[in-house]
Every structure is written in C-alpha cells, then in structure tokens.
Design a protein around this motif. Sequence first.
Motif, PDB file in Angstrom:
ATOM      1  N   THR A  71     -13.392  28.523  -7.440  1.00  0.00           N
ATOM      2  CA  THR A  71     -13.496  27.569  -6.332  1.00  0.00           C
ATOM      3  C   THR A  71     -14.383  28.159  -5.246  1.00  0.00           C
ATOM      4  O   THR A  71     -14.535  29.377  -5.139  1.00  0.00           O
ATOM      5  N   ASP A  72     -14.980  27.271  -4.476  1.00  0.00           N
ATOM      6  CA  ASP A  72     -15.729  27.665  -3.291  1.00  0.00           C
ATOM      7  C   ASP A  72     -15.550  26.554  -2.255  1.00  0.00           C
ATOM      8  O   ASP A  72     -14.690  25.679  -2.440  1.00  0.00           O
ATOM      9  N   GLY A  73     -16.344  26.568  -1.213  1.00  0.00           N
ATOM     10  CA  GLY A  73     -16.222  25.562  -0.170  1.00  0.00           C
ATOM     11  C   GLY A  73     -16.394  24.137  -0.656  1.00  0.00           C
ATOM     12  O   GLY A  73     -15.905  23.195  -0.044  1.00  0.00           O
ATOM     13  N   GLY A  74     -17.073  23.957  -1.789  1.00  0.00           N
ATOM     14  CA  GLY A  74     -17.295  22.625  -2.347  1.00  0.00           C
ATOM     15  C   GLY A  74     -16.224  22.194  -3.332  1.00  0.00           C
ATOM     16  O   GLY A  74     -16.271  21.104  -3.871  1.00  0.00           O
ATOM     17  N   GLY A  75     -15.271  23.080  -3.626  1.00  0.00           N
ATOM     18  CA  GLY A  75     -14.191  22.741  -4.550  1.00  0.00           C
ATOM     19  C   GLY A  75     -14.229  23.581  -5.811  1.00  0.00           C
ATOM     20  O   GLY A  75     -14.721  24.711  -5.832  1.00  0.00           O
ATOM     21  N   LEU A  76     -13.731  23.000  -6.879  1.00  0.00           N
ATOM     22  CA  LEU A  76     -13.563  23.677  -8.167  1.00  0.00           C
ATOM     23  C   LEU A  76     -14.826  23.515  -9.006  1.00  0.00           C
ATOM     24  O   LEU A  76     -15.466  22.465  -8.994  1.00  0.00           O
ATOM     25  N   TYR A  77     -15.182  24.576  -9.753  1.00  0.00           N
ATOM     26  CA  TYR A  77     -16.350  24.487 -10.628  1.00  0.00           C
ATOM     27  C   TYR A  77     -16.183  25.391 -11.848  1.00  0.00           C
ATOM     28  O   TYR A  77     -15.344  26.294 -11.869  1.00  0.00           O
ATOM     29  N   GLY A 100     -24.978  23.623 -18.878  1.00  0.00           N
ATOM     30  CA  GLY A 100     -26.087  24.515 -19.188  1.00  0.00           C
ATOM     31  C   GLY A 100     -25.711  25.938 -18.802  1.00  0.00           C
ATOM     32  O   GLY A 100     -24.925  26.147 -17.874  1.00  0.00           O
ATOM     33  N   ALA A 101     -26.253  26.918 -19.503  1.00  0.00           N
ATOM     34  CA  ALA A 101     -25.948  28.319 -19.196  1.00  0.00           C
ATOM     35  C   ALA A 101     -26.275  28.621 -17.738  1.00  0.00           C
ATOM     36  O   ALA A 101     -27.365  28.325 -17.259  1.00  0.00           O
ATOM     37  N   GLY A 102     -25.297  29.166 -17.026  1.00  0.00           N
ATOM     38  CA  GLY A 102     -25.490  29.536 -15.629  1.00  0.00           C
ATOM     39  C   GLY A 102     -25.394  28.383 -14.646  1.00  0.00           C
ATOM     40  O   GLY A 102     -25.472  28.595 -13.440  1.00  0.00           O
ATOM     41  N   GLN A 103     -25.235  27.167 -15.126  1.00  0.00           N
ATOM     42  CA  GLN A 103     -25.188  25.977 -14.270  1.00  0.00           C
ATOM     43  C   GLN A 103     -23.780  25.795 -13.708  1.00  0.00           C
ATOM     44  O   GLN A 103     -22.801  25.834 -14.440  1.00  0.00           O
ATOM     45  N   LYS A 104     -23.678  25.591 -12.399  1.00  0.00           N
ATOM     46  CA  LYS A 104     -22.395  25.338 -11.755  1.00  0.00           C
ATOM     47  C   LYS A 104     -22.081  23.848 -11.901  1.00  0.00           C
ATOM     48  O   LYS A 104     -22.822  23.004 -11.411  1.00  0.00           O
ATOM     49  N   VAL A 105     -20.997  23.528 -12.617  1.00  0.00           N
ATOM     50  CA  VAL A 105     -20.601  22.141 -12.843  1.00  0.00           C
ATOM     51  C   VAL A 105     -19.295  21.895 -12.091  1.00  0.00           C
ATOM     52  O   VAL A 105     -18.296  22.573 -12.335  1.00  0.00           O
ATOM     53  N   ARG A 106     -19.324  20.930 -11.184  1.00  0.00           N
ATOM     54  CA  ARG A 106     -18.138  20.588 -10.390  1.00  0.00           C
ATOM     55  C   ARG A 106     -17.119  19.875 -11.260  1.00  0.00           C
ATOM     56  O   ARG A 106     -17.454  18.974 -12.040  1.00  0.00           O
TER      57      ARG A 106
END
Length: 125
Positions: A71-77, A100-106
């Motif tokens: 989690t970060d300020g934008g929520g769960l990923y 995708g590899a390395g892609q942060k998906v919310r």
Amino acid sequence: MSHNGMWAVASDTTQPLRYVLSVSDGNRYALTAPTLIGRNPHPTPQDGACNLVLISDPLRTVSKTHLMIATDGGGLYVVDRDSTNGTVVTLPDGQQVICGAGQKVRITAGATVMCGQFAVRIELQ
C-alpha cells in the motif's frame, strides 16, 4: 460526558484499512508491510523491510519472487516481479488486468491475484 450520562464516541476515520491475503493453499497473512510472494522470495535493497510469503509449488508455476503486494498513499497495489508465468488481477467487478513486469497495478479489497496456479484473494480484516 454527554448529557445522558454516556460517553460520546467519535468515529476514527484516520485508521488505515487492514488487509488480509488469503492464498488458495489455505494460508492467510495480514498485510502489515510490503509483501513479496513466491517460492523463495528475496527482497532487493530498494524494497526495504518486507514480509515474505512462501508458496510451496512443486510444479514451479510460481516464480521464486513472483510479485509484491503493498500500500501507499494511493491505496493497495500489486507489482509483478518479472515472473515467468505472469500475474493476472481479477477486480471485484470481474474486470481482468494482466500485470506487466514492474508495473504498479491498483487493486481493491475483493480482488483476486493469480500467480501461477495459486490465487491470492485480498480481503478486509
């Protein structure tokens, strides 16, 4: 005290949401820090302190360090860590996202993250 002799209780909306990772192998883990999931997950120096979730997978459909959930300020990923078999998220509305590899998906509570033949369901505690 309130006028009727009972204490007034204010709701505390500053408490962070508490998530649980429910793995299809029957194990459950509280998401208390960034969490690496895999057959033998190892954090990189950039990861800092992480929880590690080891999945016993004799068929090797799960990579050694398959993904991170945090989690970060934008929520769960979720972030796929360049896994061999990829990571697919199914959101609560049924929409599927290929990570995708390395892609942060919310993601949100109720989402299911597939890594190899294992599902990780995100639940609120």
